[in-house]
Design a protein around this motif. Structure first.
Motif, PDB file in Angstrom:
ATOM      1  N   GLY A  71       3.393   3.386  14.754  1.00  0.00           N
ATOM      2  CA  GLY A  71       3.773   2.443  13.712  1.00  0.00           C
ATOM      3  C   GLY A  71       4.721   3.029  12.700  1.00  0.00           C
ATOM      4  O   GLY A  71       5.349   4.059  12.921  1.00  0.00           O
ATOM      5  N   VAL A  72       4.775   2.338  11.545  1.00  0.00           N
ATOM      6  CA  VAL A  72       5.677   2.703  10.461  1.00  0.00           C
ATOM      7  C   VAL A  72       4.841   3.013   9.220  1.00  0.00           C
ATOM      8  O   VAL A  72       3.908   2.276   8.901  1.00  0.00           O
ATOM      9  CB  VAL A  72       6.656   1.553  10.155  1.00  0.00           C
ATOM     10  CG1 VAL A  72       7.579   1.910   9.005  1.00  0.00           C
ATOM     11  CG2 VAL A  72       7.459   1.186  11.393  1.00  0.00           C
ATOM     12  N   VAL A  73       5.161   4.091   8.527  1.00  0.00           N
ATOM     13  CA  VAL A  73       4.479   4.442   7.282  1.00  0.00           C
ATOM     14  C   VAL A  73       5.348   3.963   6.126  1.00  0.00           C
ATOM     15  O   VAL A  73       6.555   4.236   6.085  1.00  0.00           O
ATOM     16  CB  VAL A  73       4.229   5.960   7.179  1.00  0.00           C
ATOM     17  CG1 VAL A  73       3.571   6.299   5.845  1.00  0.00           C
ATOM     18  CG2 VAL A  73       3.360   6.428   8.336  1.00  0.00           C
ATOM     19  N   TRP A  74       4.724   3.210   5.219  1.00  0.00           N
ATOM     20  CA  TRP A  74       5.418   2.641   4.067  1.00  0.00           C
ATOM     21  C   TRP A  74       4.956   3.303   2.785  1.00  0.00           C
ATOM     22  O   TRP A  74       3.787   3.633   2.633  1.00  0.00           O
ATOM     23  CB  TRP A  74       5.109   1.151   3.960  1.00  0.00           C
ATOM     24  CG  TRP A  74       5.793   0.313   4.984  1.00  0.00           C
ATOM     25  CD1 TRP A  74       5.481   0.216   6.305  1.00  0.00           C
ATOM     26  CD2 TRP A  74       6.907  -0.540   4.769  1.00  0.00           C
ATOM     27  NE1 TRP A  74       6.332  -0.651   6.926  1.00  0.00           N
ATOM     28  CE2 TRP A  74       7.216  -1.132   5.999  1.00  0.00           C
ATOM     29  CE3 TRP A  74       7.669  -0.856   3.645  1.00  0.00           C
ATOM     30  CZ2 TRP A  74       8.259  -2.035   6.138  1.00  0.00           C
ATOM     31  CZ3 TRP A  74       8.701  -1.759   3.796  1.00  0.00           C
ATOM     32  CH2 TRP A  74       8.991  -2.327   5.030  1.00  0.00           C
ATOM     33  N   ARG A  75       5.860   3.453   1.841  1.00  0.00           N
ATOM     34  CA  ARG A  75       5.516   3.845   0.478  1.00  0.00           C
ATOM     35  C   ARG A  75       5.180   2.560  -0.249  1.00  0.00           C
ATOM     36  O   ARG A  75       5.862   1.546  -0.115  1.00  0.00           O
ATOM     37  CB  ARG A  75       6.701   4.515  -0.211  1.00  0.00           C
ATOM     38  CG  ARG A  75       6.268   5.197  -1.512  1.00  0.00           C
ATOM     39  CD  ARG A  75       6.988   4.620  -2.692  1.00  0.00           C
ATOM     40  NE  ARG A  75       6.699   5.402  -3.874  1.00  0.00           N
ATOM     41  CZ  ARG A  75       5.952   4.954  -4.876  1.00  0.00           C
ATOM     42  NH1 ARG A  75       5.453   3.752  -4.851  1.00  0.00           N
ATOM     43  NH2 ARG A  75       5.723   5.693  -5.932  1.00  0.00           N
ATOM     44  N   GLY A  76       4.086   2.572  -0.969  1.00  0.00           N
ATOM     45  CA  GLY A  76       3.677   1.375  -1.688  1.00  0.00           C
ATOM     46  C   GLY A  76       2.904   1.720  -2.942  1.00  0.00           C
ATOM     47  O   GLY A  76       2.811   2.886  -3.338  1.00  0.00           O
ATOM     48  N   VAL A  77       2.367   0.678  -3.559  1.00  0.00           N
ATOM     49  CA  VAL A  77       1.589   0.831  -4.785  1.00  0.00           C
ATOM     50  C   VAL A  77       0.346  -0.039  -4.668  1.00  0.00           C
ATOM     51  O   VAL A  77       0.424  -1.183  -4.206  1.00  0.00           O
ATOM     52  CB  VAL A  77       2.416   0.388  -6.018  1.00  0.00           C
ATOM     53  CG1 VAL A  77       1.576   0.426  -7.284  1.00  0.00           C
ATOM     54  CG2 VAL A  77       3.647   1.248  -6.171  1.00  0.00           C
ATOM     55  N   HIS A  78      -0.794   0.509  -5.046  1.00  0.00           N
ATOM     56  CA  HIS A  78      -2.025  -0.285  -5.129  1.00  0.00           C
ATOM     57  C   HIS A  78      -1.893  -1.129  -6.389  1.00  0.00           C
ATOM     58  O   HIS A  78      -1.759  -0.599  -7.492  1.00  0.00           O
ATOM     59  CB  HIS A  78      -3.245   0.626  -5.213  1.00  0.00           C
ATOM     60  CG  HIS A  78      -4.539  -0.103  -5.092  1.00  0.00           C
ATOM     61  ND1 HIS A  78      -5.071  -0.817  -6.128  1.00  0.00           N
ATOM     62  CD2 HIS A  78      -5.378  -0.246  -4.039  1.00  0.00           C
ATOM     63  CE1 HIS A  78      -6.216  -1.367  -5.737  1.00  0.00           C
ATOM     64  NE2 HIS A  78      -6.411  -1.023  -4.468  1.00  0.00           N
TER      65      HIS A  78
END
Length: 70
Positions: free
Chosen positions: A40-47
């Motif tokens: 898959g793809v790893v995303w940078r995000g925010v909780h």
């Protein structure tokens, strides 16, 4: 035919582009992909609630059909 930059290299034209809108996924807002592999793809995000940065793996392809990862 244009050649894509190597993985991890940002195309110069993309630097001046406005950041895309975050993609909501559960309690997270996904900002941009930071890596990819066979599953898959790893995303940078925010909780959203905690405001903490996260890395979220979004599974793609054959891995999504494997019952071990359900």
């Amino acid at each position: 035919m244009p050649v894509a930059p190597p993985a991890g290299v940002v195309h110069p034209a993309a630097v001046d582009a406005p950041p895309p809108e975050p993609i909501p996924l559960g309690p997270f807002d996904l900002e941009h992909p930071i890596g990819e592999g066979g599953m898959g793809v790893v995303w940078r995000g925010v909780h959203r609630r905690q405001g903490k940065p996260v890395a979220v793996k979004v599974m793609t392809g054959q891995a999504t059909r494997d019952a071990r990862y359900a």
